[in-house]
Write a protein that holds these residues in place. Structure first.
Motif, PDB file in Angstrom:
ATOM      1  N   ARG A 102      10.359 -15.842  -0.713  1.00  7.44           N
ATOM      2  CA  ARG A 102      10.225 -15.076  -1.955  1.00  7.44           C
ATOM      3  C   ARG A 102       8.954 -15.470  -2.706  1.00  7.44           C
ATOM      4  N   VAL A 103       8.636 -16.746  -2.727  1.00 11.53           N
ATOM      5  CA  VAL A 103       7.396 -17.192  -3.372  1.00 11.53           C
ATOM      6  C   VAL A 103       6.197 -16.539  -2.688  1.00 11.53           C
ATOM      7  N   LEU A 104       6.213 -16.501  -1.368  1.00 15.67           N
ATOM      8  CA  LEU A 104       5.122 -15.860  -0.633  1.00 15.67           C
ATOM      9  C   LEU A 104       5.072 -14.368  -0.931  1.00 15.67           C
ATOM     10  N   GLN A 105       6.209 -13.714  -0.943  1.00 17.21           N
ATOM     11  CA  GLN A 105       6.228 -12.274  -1.202  1.00 17.21           C
ATOM     12  C   GLN A 105       5.691 -11.948  -2.604  1.00 17.21           C
ATOM     13  N   ARG A 106       6.068 -12.739  -3.593  1.00 16.73           N
ATOM     14  CA  ARG A 106       5.550 -12.507  -4.952  1.00 16.73           C
ATOM     15  C   ARG A 106       4.037 -12.701  -4.993  1.00 16.73           C
ATOM     16  N   LEU A 107       3.558 -13.707  -4.281  1.00 19.12           N
ATOM     17  CA  LEU A 107       2.114 -13.937  -4.219  1.00 19.12           C
ATOM     18  C   LEU A 107       1.408 -12.739  -3.582  1.00 19.12           C
ATOM     19  N   LEU A 108       1.960 -12.242  -2.499  1.00 26.11           N
ATOM     20  CA  LEU A 108       1.346 -11.098  -1.814  1.00 26.11           C
ATOM     21  C   LEU A 108       1.378  -9.844  -2.690  1.00 26.11           C
ATOM     22  N   ILE A 109       2.461  -9.660  -3.446  1.00 29.11           N
ATOM     23  CA  ILE A 109       2.524  -8.539  -4.383  1.00 29.11           C
ATOM     24  C   ILE A 109       1.435  -8.682  -5.440  1.00 29.11           C
ATOM     25  N   ASP A 110       1.255  -9.907  -5.943  1.00 20.37           N
ATOM     26  CA  ASP A 110       0.196 -10.156  -6.934  1.00 20.37           C
ATOM     27  C   ASP A 110      -1.184  -9.851  -6.360  1.00 20.37           C
ATOM     28  N   MET A 111      -1.312  -9.960  -5.045  1.00 25.10           N
ATOM     29  CA  MET A 111      -2.587  -9.671  -4.380  1.00 25.10           C
ATOM     30  C   MET A 111      -2.744  -8.186  -4.075  1.00 25.10           C
ATOM     31  N   GLY A 112      -1.724  -7.396  -4.407  1.00 29.22           N
ATOM     32  CA  GLY A 112      -1.849  -5.948  -4.256  1.00 29.22           C
ATOM     33  C   GLY A 112      -1.080  -5.333  -3.116  1.00 29.22           C
ATOM     34  N   TYR A 113      -0.283  -6.128  -2.409  1.00 31.11           N
ATOM     35  CA  TYR A 113       0.472  -5.590  -1.281  1.00 31.11           C
ATOM     36  C   TYR A 113       1.822  -5.056  -1.768  1.00 31.11           C
ATOM     37  N   ASP A 114       2.255  -3.966  -1.181  1.00 26.78           N
ATOM     38  CA  ASP A 114       3.476  -3.275  -1.593  1.00 26.78           C
ATOM     39  C   ASP A 114       4.652  -3.830  -0.800  1.00 26.78           C
ATOM     40  N   LEU A 115       5.417  -4.702  -1.448  1.00 30.82           N
ATOM     41  CA  LEU A 115       6.539  -5.365  -0.777  1.00 30.82           C
ATOM     42  C   LEU A 115       7.741  -5.449  -1.700  1.00 30.82           C
ATOM     43  N   GLU A 116       8.888  -5.755  -1.117  1.00 32.07           N
ATOM     44  CA  GLU A 116      10.068  -6.126  -1.885  1.00 32.07           C
ATOM     45  C   GLU A 116      10.244  -7.636  -1.787  1.00 32.07           C
ATOM     46  N   VAL A 117      10.739  -8.236  -2.860  1.00 34.61           N
ATOM     47  CA  VAL A 117      11.018  -9.672  -2.846  1.00 34.61           C
ATOM     48  C   VAL A 117      12.471  -9.850  -2.423  1.00 34.61           C
ATOM     49  N   ASP A 118      12.668 -10.049  -1.113  1.00 34.24           N
ATOM     50  CA  ASP A 118      14.031 -10.147  -0.591  1.00 34.24           C
ATOM     51  C   ASP A 118      14.271 -11.422   0.210  1.00 34.24           C
ATOM     52  N   GLY A 119      13.238 -12.258   0.349  1.00 35.64           N
ATOM     53  CA  GLY A 119      13.405 -13.512   1.072  1.00 35.64           C
ATOM     54  C   GLY A 119      13.473 -13.367   2.582  1.00 35.64           C
ATOM     55  N   VAL A 120      13.140 -12.181   3.079  1.00 34.12           N
ATOM     56  CA  VAL A 120      13.210 -11.923   4.520  1.00 34.12           C
ATOM     57  C   VAL A 120      11.813 -11.589   5.039  1.00 34.12           C
ATOM     58  N   LEU A 121      11.424 -12.248   6.120  1.00 33.05           N
ATOM     59  CA  LEU A 121      10.111 -11.982   6.703  1.00 33.05           C
ATOM     60  C   LEU A 121      10.204 -10.825   7.693  1.00 33.05           C
ATOM     61  N   GLY A 122      10.223  -9.624   7.151  1.00 35.23           N
ATOM     62  CA  GLY A 122      10.217  -8.439   7.992  1.00 35.23           C
ATOM     63  C   GLY A 122       8.797  -8.037   8.355  1.00 35.23           C
ATOM     64  N   PRO A 123       8.639  -6.944   9.089  1.00 31.43           N
ATOM     65  CA  PRO A 123       7.316  -6.506   9.542  1.00 31.43           C
ATOM     66  C   PRO A 123       6.327  -6.290   8.399  1.00 31.43           C
ATOM     67  N   LEU A 124       6.779  -5.718   7.272  1.00 31.62           N
ATOM     68  CA  LEU A 124       5.858  -5.463   6.161  1.00 31.62           C
ATOM     69  C   LEU A 124       5.338  -6.758   5.559  1.00 31.62           C
ATOM     70  N   SER A 125       6.222  -7.736   5.382  1.00 27.49           N
ATOM     71  CA  SER A 125       5.807  -9.017   4.807  1.00 27.49           C
ATOM     72  C   SER A 125       4.854  -9.745   5.748  1.00 27.49           C
ATOM     73  N   LEU A 126       5.159  -9.724   7.034  1.00 30.60           N
ATOM     74  CA  LEU A 126       4.291 -10.403   7.993  1.00 30.60           C
ATOM     75  C   LEU A 126       2.929  -9.725   8.071  1.00 30.60           C
ATOM     76  N   ARG A 127       2.936  -8.397   8.050  1.00 32.56           N
ATOM     77  CA  ARG A 127       1.667  -7.673   8.092  1.00 32.56           C
ATOM     78  C   ARG A 127       0.833  -7.989   6.848  1.00 32.56           C
ATOM     79  N   ALA A 128       1.478  -8.040   5.707  1.00 32.97           N
ATOM     80  CA  ALA A 128       0.775  -8.347   4.464  1.00 32.97           C
ATOM     81  C   ALA A 128       0.230  -9.769   4.490  1.00 32.97           C
ATOM     82  N   ALA A 129       1.003 -10.704   5.023  1.00 33.83           N
ATOM     83  CA  ALA A 129       0.548 -12.094   5.092  1.00 33.83           C
ATOM     84  C   ALA A 129      -0.698 -12.215   5.958  1.00 33.83           C
ATOM     85  N   HIS A 130      -0.715 -11.520   7.081  1.00 31.56           N
ATOM     86  CA  HIS A 130      -1.890 -11.579   7.960  1.00 31.56           C
ATOM     87  C   HIS A 130      -3.092 -10.885   7.316  1.00 31.56           C
ATOM     88  N   ALA A 131      -2.844  -9.782   6.626  1.00 31.44           N
ATOM     89  CA  ALA A 131      -3.935  -9.094   5.945  1.00 31.44           C
ATOM     90  C   ALA A 131      -4.507  -9.972   4.836  1.00 31.44           C
TER      91      ALA A 131
END
Length: 203
Positions: A102-131
């Motif tokens: 969730r901390v990572l997802q919130r950080l990625l959202i702050d960086m402009g990526y469109d995600l939900e904060v659900d604590g699950v590393l799904g394809p969207l979260s992983l793609r955003a992390a790599h981007a």
């Protein structure tokens, strides 16, 4: 590059031995593995038909490392993250469960990526992390570590019983803060004065 097993060994060393602190919601814990975790996994280490505090005491370093790799790295899919991020997220997952994601997802959202904060590393979260890693390779790991440090401070803000984990008796940095800063470049560590200012309201 460290292997996940090497990271797990470091986590076990960082967690320390048996404790049963009434202020810690995790209860009886050894090497970072709680009684609740052993019960959830059905690990009867004493072979007496029950999973109790005795099983926590019986836990070995090697078994703790195995639990961490299987259930806190492989199961939540941390291997799919950019490699430089894996140690800090893994370490926090052991410490705080899915809040590490969730901390990572919130950080990625702050960086402009469109995600939900659900604590699950799904394809969207992983793609955003790599981007995000590709966009800010020199900064993402530090940004995550800082966000992690902020999470611990906020947790202590909200839960006075946990403040002893963020601030020592003499007012210095507690174990949570020092642990987060192990994964942050020294130039981004808080000075003692900055730390004291951050926790001043706790009195």
């Amino acid at each position: 590059m460290q292997t996940v097993q090497e990271i797990a060994k470091q986590i076990v060393a960082r967690e320390g031995g048996y404790v049963n602190d009434p202020a810690d919601p995790g209860g009886a814990t050894k090497y970072g593995v709680t009684l609740g975790t052993l019960q959830r996994l059905g690990l009867d280490l004493t072979h007496d038909g029950r999973v109790t505090e005795a099983d926590v005491r019986a836990l070995t370093r090697a078994k703790a490392e195995e639990i961490f790799v299987k259930h806190y790295f492989e199961a939540p899919g941390l291997a799919g993250l950019p490699v430089p991020l894996q140690p800090s997220v893994f370490d926090m997952y052991v410490n705080s469960g899915a809040n590490a994601v969730r901390v990572l997802q919130r950080l990625l959202i702050d960086m402009g990526y469109d995600l939900e904060v659900d604590g699950v590393l799904g394809p969207l979260s992983l793609r955003a992390a790599h981007a995000a890693m590709a966009a800010a390779p020199a900064h993402l790991v530090d940004a995550y570590g800082i966000a992690r440090r902020n999470y611990y401070y906020a947790l202590a803000d909200a839960r006075p019983a946990s403040r002893k984990y963020a601030r020592t008796r003499d007012g210095g940095k507690g174990g949570w803060i020092r642990r987060a800063e192990e994964f942050i470049s020294p130039r981004f560590h808080l000075t003692e004065a900055e730390h004291h200012a951050r926790v001043a309201a706790w009195a």
